[in-house]
Design a protein around this motif. Structure first.
Motif, PDB file in Angstrom:
ATOM      1  N   LEU A   1       9.649  11.578 -17.506  1.00 12.05           N
ATOM      2  CA  LEU A   1       8.976  11.841 -16.184  1.00 12.05           C
ATOM      3  C   LEU A   1       7.990  13.014 -16.519  1.00 12.05           C
ATOM      4  O   LEU A   1       6.738  13.121 -16.095  1.00 12.05           O
ATOM      5  CB  LEU A   1      10.010  12.508 -15.221  1.00 12.05           C
ATOM      6  N   ALA A   2       8.214  13.816 -17.443  1.00 16.52           N
ATOM      7  CA  ALA A   2       7.183  14.993 -17.677  1.00 16.52           C
ATOM      8  C   ALA A   2       6.021  14.321 -18.270  1.00 16.52           C
ATOM      9  O   ALA A   2       4.814  14.737 -18.060  1.00 16.52           O
ATOM     10  CB  ALA A   2       7.969  16.157 -18.556  1.00 16.52           C
ATOM     11  N   THR A   3       6.126  13.476 -19.171  1.00 18.23           N
ATOM     12  CA  THR A   3       4.935  12.736 -19.679  1.00 18.23           C
ATOM     13  C   THR A   3       4.143  12.069 -18.525  1.00 18.23           C
ATOM     14  O   THR A   3       2.768  12.277 -18.811  1.00 18.23           O
ATOM     15  CB  THR A   3       5.375  11.577 -20.665  1.00 18.23           C
ATOM     16  N   LEU A   4       4.522  11.430 -17.587  1.00 23.32           N
ATOM     17  CA  LEU A   4       3.872  10.882 -16.472  1.00 23.32           C
ATOM     18  C   LEU A   4       3.017  12.051 -15.756  1.00 23.32           C
ATOM     19  O   LEU A   4       1.858  11.779 -15.523  1.00 23.32           O
ATOM     20  CB  LEU A   4       4.812  10.059 -15.868  1.00 23.32           C
ATOM     21  N   LEU A   5       3.923  13.118 -15.627  1.00 25.81           N
ATOM     22  CA  LEU A   5       3.214  14.359 -14.731  1.00 25.81           C
ATOM     23  C   LEU A   5       1.975  14.660 -15.277  1.00 25.81           C
ATOM     24  O   LEU A   5       1.235  15.106 -14.745  1.00 25.81           O
ATOM     25  CB  LEU A   5       4.324  15.186 -14.390  1.00 25.81           C
ATOM     26  N   THR A   6       2.312  15.150 -16.448  1.00 28.19           N
ATOM     27  CA  THR A   6       1.292  15.776 -17.321  1.00 28.19           C
ATOM     28  C   THR A   6      -0.044  15.077 -17.741  1.00 28.19           C
ATOM     29  O   THR A   6      -1.128  15.737 -17.962  1.00 28.19           O
ATOM     30  CB  THR A   6       1.658  16.351 -18.744  1.00 28.19           C
ATOM     31  N   ALA A   7       0.066  13.715 -17.425  1.00 30.07           N
ATOM     32  CA  ALA A   7      -0.951  12.766 -17.740  1.00 30.07           C
ATOM     33  C   ALA A   7      -1.818  12.956 -16.559  1.00 30.07           C
ATOM     34  O   ALA A   7      -2.952  12.466 -16.432  1.00 30.07           O
ATOM     35  CB  ALA A   7      -0.609  11.572 -18.006  1.00 30.07           C
TER      36      ALA A   7
ATOM     37  N   ALA B   1       0.826  -1.140  -0.064  1.00 32.55           N
ATOM     38  CA  ALA B   1      -0.031  -0.126  -0.098  1.00 32.55           C
ATOM     39  C   ALA B   1       0.854   1.345   0.087  1.00 32.55           C
ATOM     40  O   ALA B   1       0.230   2.575   0.142  1.00 32.55           O
ATOM     41  CB  ALA B   1      -1.119   0.150   1.270  1.00 32.55           C
ATOM     42  N   ASP B   2       2.151   1.125  -0.082  1.00 33.02           N
ATOM     43  CA  ASP B   2       3.043   2.264  -0.035  1.00 33.02           C
ATOM     44  C   ASP B   2       2.724   2.955  -1.363  1.00 33.02           C
ATOM     45  O   ASP B   2       2.548   2.643  -2.618  1.00 33.02           O
ATOM     46  CB  ASP B   2       4.526   1.854  -0.108  1.00 33.02           C
ATOM     47  N   ARG B   3       2.846   4.423  -1.338  1.00 32.99           N
ATOM     48  CA  ARG B   3       2.752   5.295  -2.666  1.00 32.99           C
ATOM     49  C   ARG B   3       3.448   6.366  -2.620  1.00 32.99           C
ATOM     50  O   ARG B   3       4.233   6.803  -1.789  1.00 32.99           O
ATOM     51  CB  ARG B   3       1.053   5.895  -2.324  1.00 32.99           C
ATOM     52  N   ILE B   4       3.949   6.909  -3.924  1.00 35.52           N
ATOM     53  CA  ILE B   4       4.801   7.735  -4.183  1.00 35.52           C
ATOM     54  C   ILE B   4       4.091   8.811  -5.109  1.00 35.52           C
ATOM     55  O   ILE B   4       3.380   8.150  -6.231  1.00 35.52           O
ATOM     56  CB  ILE B   4       6.080   7.408  -4.788  1.00 35.52           C
ATOM     57  N   GLY B   5       4.218  10.156  -5.097  1.00 33.86           N
ATOM     58  CA  GLY B   5       3.568  11.056  -5.833  1.00 33.86           C
ATOM     59  C   GLY B   5       4.302  12.186  -6.045  1.00 33.86           C
ATOM     60  O   GLY B   5       5.029  12.748  -5.206  1.00 33.86           O
ATOM     61  N   PHE B   6       4.384  12.734  -7.430  1.00 34.25           N
ATOM     62  CA  PHE B   6       4.932  13.665  -7.910  1.00 34.25           C
ATOM     63  C   PHE B   6       4.383  14.951  -8.108  1.00 34.25           C
ATOM     64  O   PHE B   6       3.207  14.876  -8.542  1.00 34.25           O
ATOM     65  CB  PHE B   6       5.886  13.533  -9.118  1.00 34.25           C
ATOM     66  N   PRO B   7       4.806  16.152  -7.780  1.00 33.85           N
ATOM     67  CA  PRO B   7       3.933  17.456  -8.186  1.00 33.85           C
ATOM     68  C   PRO B   7       3.486  17.304  -9.544  1.00 33.85           C
ATOM     69  O   PRO B   7       4.595  17.211 -10.311  1.00 33.85           O
ATOM     70  CB  PRO B   7       4.745  18.588  -7.663  1.00 33.85           C
ATOM     71  N   ALA B   8       2.612  17.588 -10.156  1.00 34.90           N
ATOM     72  CA  ALA B   8       2.231  17.784 -11.566  1.00 34.90           C
ATOM     73  C   ALA B   8       3.017  18.632 -12.317  1.00 34.90           C
ATOM     74  O   ALA B   8       3.356  18.532 -13.404  1.00 34.90           O
ATOM     75  CB  ALA B   8       0.494  17.723 -11.655  1.00 34.90           C
ATOM     76  N   HIS B   9       3.318  19.974 -11.770  1.00 37.21           N
ATOM     77  CA  HIS B   9       3.978  20.915 -12.297  1.00 37.21           C
ATOM     78  C   HIS B   9       4.902  21.652 -11.144  1.00 37.21           C
ATOM     79  O   HIS B   9       4.557  22.708 -10.682  1.00 37.21           O
ATOM     80  CB  HIS B   9       2.797  21.862 -12.682  1.00 37.21           C
ATOM     81  N   PRO B  10       5.799  20.657 -10.758  1.00 37.96           N
ATOM     82  CA  PRO B  10       6.666  21.411  -9.675  1.00 37.96           C
ATOM     83  C   PRO B  10       7.432  22.715  -9.969  1.00 37.96           C
ATOM     84  O   PRO B  10       7.643  23.574  -9.107  1.00 37.96           O
ATOM     85  CB  PRO B  10       7.777  20.270  -9.696  1.00 37.96           C
TER      86      PRO B  10
END
Length: 336
Positions: free
Chosen positions: A155-161, A113-122
């Motif tokens: 990484l940008a592709t993943l974030l913008t999605a 159940a561990d989760r990692i999240g990146f800011p969509a537009h850091p």
């Protein structure tokens, strides 16, 4: 910061375990660096992250410290005392924590159940209210990702999605894009001429050691030599318990008639196999190539397997060089 470097941890995990929990603020990299310089945190440690924080600049600085000290990153919560009877909660790594995670030389994808999240537009986030906490620039972020051997565009592709402010990435996404490598650095393929004969080398470094295989063209065929570097003691134990050694192409044993066992050379288990030229076509169109030693007293086997997808160009160049050196009458099968 919790440091576990007791005898049990070092015996089981083979490295100290560092747990970083809470908020990664502007001073977090300095506090971590101070513990490294004091010797309380040592190079090569396993770092478990369960943190938040909006200061991406601090996350990048912490990530660079992790890489400088060849540390491995995981998601994980602090170890609870056995007598507590409590069950640990899932780890959550967001914002600055996610970018610190990328600093690990070896990076394990989230499990359970561990989760990692990146800011969509850091890079476009408003500046924080605390003037001492500077946001990173796009150039700084791009430079950091490249230094960590991560493609910024991927990484940008993943974030913008992402449809929200935070892009929550799955383990499969992390592994397929190399954001996580699960203890394995990219496979490197090179070839050169050795006494006029083409010589291919495949090399992969893993957390537990180095795996290498050479494929040498000869006038009468090709020779595979596999090196599984696991340490002298472990190598001797593997060879002493082995019943036979073999090479696999696409998970299928090649020429089972060769029963020669493995040998120990320095720190490695070494397997040498000679095959007819017809095997070369199968190799350069293969998806996997492995070398294994079978334990005589169990179903266990010891060795490694390379995933060859993505190496088509260099393998074909090598094949053509071999054919020119020794023009065998063989045809390469079509890759399925």
């Amino acid at each position: 910061m919790q440091v576990n470097n007791d005898r049990l941890t070092l015996t089981v995990a083979k490295a100290p375990q560092i747990y970083l929990a809470g908020v990664i603020d502007a001073d977090a990299p300095q506090r971590f660096d101070a513990m490294v310089k004091s010797g309380k945190i040592v190079s090569g440690s396993d770092v478990y992250l369960n943190a938040t924080g909006n200061d991406i600049h601090a996350g990048i600085a912490l990530g660079r410290l992790l890489r400088e000290n060849a540390m491995t990153t995981h998601l994980g919560t602090q170890r609870l005392p056995r007598q507590s009877g409590s069950v640990g909660k899932p780890a959550l790594c967001t914002g600055a924590c996610a970018y610190a995670y990328l600093g690990g030389l070896y990076r394990w994808a989230p499990t359970g159940a561990d989760r990692i999240g990146f800011p969509a537009h850091p890079a476009n986030d408003p500046a924080p209210t605390n003037s001492s906490t500077a946001q990173q620039s796009p150039d700084e972020l791009t430079s950091y990702l490249k230094d960590m051997d991560i493609d910024p565009a991927v990484l940008a592709t993943l974030l913008t999605a992402s449809s929200s402010d935070t892009a929550w990435l799955t383990a499969d996404q992390m592994i397929s894009t190399r954001l996580a490598n699960n203890g394995r650095l990219p496979l490197i393929a090179t070839y050169q001429l050795q006494d006029g004969a083409p010589y291919l080398m495949l090399n992969e470094t893993k957390r537990g050691g180095e795996h290498r295989m050479t494929v040498q063209c000869k006038k009468d065929g090709i020779t595979f030599t596999a090196y599984n570097s696991v340490g002298a003691d472990h190598a001797r134990q593997i060879v002493a318990r082995s019943s036979r050694a073999f090479v696999e192409i696409n998970h299928m044993e090649s020429d089972s008639s060769q029963q020669d066992n493995a040998v120990v050379q320095d720190q490695a288990v070494v397997i040498i196999r000679t095959y007819p030229a017809s095997q070369l076509g199968n190799l350069i169109t293969a998806h996997t190539l492995g070398a294994w030693v079978r334990d005589r007293s169990s179903t266990l086997r010891y060795g490694f397997e390379f995933e060859l997808d993505g190496l088509d160009r260099i393998l074909k160049q090598y094949y053509q060089s071999c054919w020119t050196y020794a023009p065998w009458q063989v045809q390469a099968p079509q890759k399925g």
